[in-house]
Design a protein around this motif. Structure first.
Motif, short mmCIF file in Angstrom:
data_model
loop_
_atom_site.label_atom_id
_atom_site.label_comp_id
_atom_site.label_asym_id
_atom_site.label_seq_id
_atom_site.Cartn_x
_atom_site.Cartn_y
_atom_site.Cartn_z
N LEU A 1 -24.08 28.21 34.89
CA LEU A 1 -22.87 28.91 35.32
C LEU A 1 -22.93 30.39 34.98
CD1 LEU A 1 -20.10 26.29 34.41
CD2 LEU A 1 -21.12 26.77 36.65
N GLN A 2 -23.48 30.72 33.84
CA GLN A 2 -23.58 32.12 33.44
C GLN A 2 -24.55 32.87 34.34
OE1 GLN A 2 -21.64 33.69 31.16
NE2 GLN A 2 -22.60 35.53 32.02
N ILE A 3 -25.68 32.26 34.67
CA ILE A 3 -26.66 32.91 35.55
C ILE A 3 -26.07 33.10 36.95
CG2 ILE A 3 -28.92 32.63 36.67
CD1 ILE A 3 -29.75 31.07 34.10
N LEU A 4 -25.39 32.09 37.46
CA LEU A 4 -24.75 32.22 38.77
C LEU A 4 -23.74 33.36 38.76
CD1 LEU A 4 -24.14 28.44 39.63
CD2 LEU A 4 -25.82 29.97 40.70
N LYS A 5 -22.98 33.47 37.68
CA LYS A 5 -22.00 34.55 37.57
C LYS A 5 -22.67 35.91 37.56
CE LYS A 5 -18.26 36.24 34.60
NZ LYS A 5 -17.48 35.98 33.33
N SER A 6 -23.79 36.03 36.87
CA SER A 6 -24.47 37.32 36.78
C SER A 6 -25.02 37.78 38.13
CB SER A 6 -25.61 37.26 35.75
OG SER A 6 -26.66 36.43 36.21
N HIS A 7 -25.25 36.82 39.03
CA HIS A 7 -25.75 37.15 40.36
C HIS A 7 -24.64 37.11 41.41
CE1 HIS A 7 -30.19 37.24 39.78
NE2 HIS A 7 -29.90 36.51 38.72
N ASN A 8 -23.41 36.90 40.96
CA ASN A 8 -22.28 36.76 41.89
C ASN A 8 -22.62 35.74 42.97
OD1 ASN A 8 -19.71 37.33 42.92
ND2 ASN A 8 -20.50 38.93 44.29
N ALA A 9 -23.15 34.60 42.54
CA ALA A 9 -23.66 33.59 43.45
C ALA A 9 -22.80 32.32 43.36
CB ALA A 9 -25.11 33.25 43.12
N PRO A 10 -21.95 32.07 44.33
CA PRO A 10 -21.20 30.82 44.34
C PRO A 10 -22.11 29.65 44.67
CG PRO A 10 -20.82 32.01 46.38
CD PRO A 10 -21.66 32.92 45.51
N ALA A 11 -21.77 28.48 44.19
CA ALA A 11 -22.58 27.30 44.45
C ALA A 11 -21.68 26.09 44.69
CB ALA A 11 -23.53 27.02 43.29
N THR A 12 -22.25 25.09 45.32
CA THR A 12 -21.55 23.84 45.58
C THR A 12 -22.17 22.75 44.72
OG1 THR A 12 -21.08 24.53 47.86
CG2 THR A 12 -20.89 22.18 47.35
N ASP B 1 -15.12 24.30 38.28
CA ASP B 1 -13.98 24.68 39.10
C ASP B 1 -13.42 26.04 38.69
OD1 ASP B 1 -11.90 24.20 41.06
OD2 ASP B 1 -10.56 23.77 39.39
N HIS B 2 -13.24 26.25 37.41
CA HIS B 2 -12.67 27.50 36.92
C HIS B 2 -13.60 28.69 37.16
CE1 HIS B 2 -9.89 25.16 33.93
NE2 HIS B 2 -9.49 25.09 35.17
N ALA B 3 -14.91 28.41 37.29
CA ALA B 3 -15.87 29.48 37.57
C ALA B 3 -15.87 29.87 39.05
CB ALA B 3 -17.26 29.07 37.14
N GLY B 4 -15.08 29.18 39.85
CA GLY B 4 -14.97 29.53 41.27
C GLY B 4 -15.96 28.84 42.18
N HIS B 5 -16.65 27.83 41.64
CA HIS B 5 -17.61 27.10 42.46
C HIS B 5 -16.91 25.94 43.16
CE1 HIS B 5 -20.70 29.57 40.71
NE2 HIS B 5 -20.35 29.19 39.49
N GLU B 6 -17.65 25.31 44.04
CA GLU B 6 -17.10 24.24 44.86
C GLU B 6 -17.57 22.89 44.35
OE1 GLU B 6 -16.58 23.83 49.59
OE2 GLU B 6 -18.62 24.33 48.93
N ILE B 7 -16.65 21.93 44.27
CA ILE B 7 -17.00 20.59 43.82
C ILE B 7 -16.95 19.66 45.02
CG2 ILE B 7 -16.37 18.68 42.31
CD1 ILE B 7 -15.20 20.74 40.39
N ALA B 8 -18.02 18.89 45.20
CA ALA B 8 -18.14 18.00 46.35
C ALA B 8 -18.53 16.60 45.89
CB ALA B 8 -19.18 18.56 47.33
N ASN B 9 -18.44 15.66 46.81
CA ASN B 9 -18.57 14.23 46.51
C ASN B 9 -20.03 13.77 46.61
OD1 ASN B 9 -18.31 11.33 46.64
ND2 ASN B 9 -16.18 11.61 47.27
N HIS B 10 -20.50 13.11 45.56
CA HIS B 10 -21.87 12.59 45.52
C HIS B 10 -21.87 11.07 45.30
CE1 HIS B 10 -26.14 13.14 45.46
NE2 HIS B 10 -26.32 12.99 44.16
#
Length: 257
Positions: free
Chosen positions: A75-86, A105-114
């Motif tokens: 999550l920290q690495i994604l944040k540093s690159h401004n990279a959203p993920a699912t 969720d709070h980091a702004g990423h998307e949660i999907a069904n697996h």
């Protein structure tokens, strides 16, 4: 010789089960209109592997079914690159790690069904397929109070019934076109090379990663940097795909009609 009465019984039983699944799906959609209000549910033989787009964007996806020991780093690495993920999470993962679901969720990423228990979906009946998807949905909803509308089959194991059931329940089926193979534990450099030199890497690619692996967090920063150097930026799967008036080619690439 086969028993004609037995054959007739099995035929009617199959028709009754199919009718039951259809009625159940219609009732589910009517009770949950917010799930299907953003797109029209259509029957397709393929999940979405990639998307035809003119933008230099990629969708990062993580399958989450096991540990969380590397999640904060990811999550920290994604944040540093401004990279959203699912993040495609199982119901069991969500139940065992509600704090991880909230962090994603709070980091702004998307949660999907697996799915709920990471089963091979084509081996299940349609009724059990529905249960796998719905049980995961209910668990995640109790944590985030948000509905999910993207589904990925565990093991990327699909058939027509899996896609149909997902659509009946209001889900778009999502696969991937670039597999990092991070779960094979070949090392961080292997993950970077596999993704950044992948033959299918292009605009609209969907990249498969996992959390809970040995080397993904060590590869992620370098991988994202190299992709950015190639001119790519990152979007959520929900912002990449088309929800209506679309078609597929033989590779599972989605096109806007």
């Amino acid at each position: 010789m086969s028993n004609p009465h037995s054959n007739l019984f099995m035929k009617y039983l199959s028709l009754a089960l199919l009718l039951l699944v259809t009625i159940y799906g219609i009732q589910y959609q009517s009770q949950n209109p917010q799930i299907t209000s953003t797109f029209s549910v259509t029957k397709n033989e393929l999940p979405i592997y990639s998307v035809d787009t003119r933008e230099n964007v990629l969708a990062l996806t993580f399958d989450s079914a096991w540990g969380t020991e590397d999640l904060n780093d990811i999550l920290q690495i994604l944040k540093s690159h401004n990279a959203p993920a699912t993040f495609f999470v199982t119901g069991e993962f969500a139940k065992n790690h509600p704090e991880a679901i909230l962090a994603i969720d709070h980091a702004g990423h998307e949660i999907a069904n697996h799915g709920n228990t990471h089963k091979h979906m084509p081996q299940l009946s349609k009724k059990d397929m529905m249960k796998e998807i719905k049980d995961c949905e209910q668990t995640v909803y109790t944590i985030t109070h948000k509905k999910m509308h993207l589904f990925r089959a565990p093991y990327s194991d699909w058939n027509d019934d899996v896609v149909d059931v997902a659509h009946i329940l209001g889900y778009m089926s999502i696969n991937h076109s670039v597999d990092s193979l991070d779960w094979k534990d070949y090392g961080a450099s292997s993950i970077v090379k596999t993704v950044c030199e992948h033959q299918n890497l292009e605009q609209g690619s969907i990249i498969l990663l996992h959390n809970g692996t040995t080397y993904t967090k060590d590869a992620l920063d370098q991988m994202l940097t190299k992709l950015e150097q190639k001119g790519y930026s990152f979007v959520l799967v929900s912002d990449l795909i088309y929800y209506d008036h679309y078609s597929f080619d033989h590779t599972g690439k989605q096109f806007q009609k």
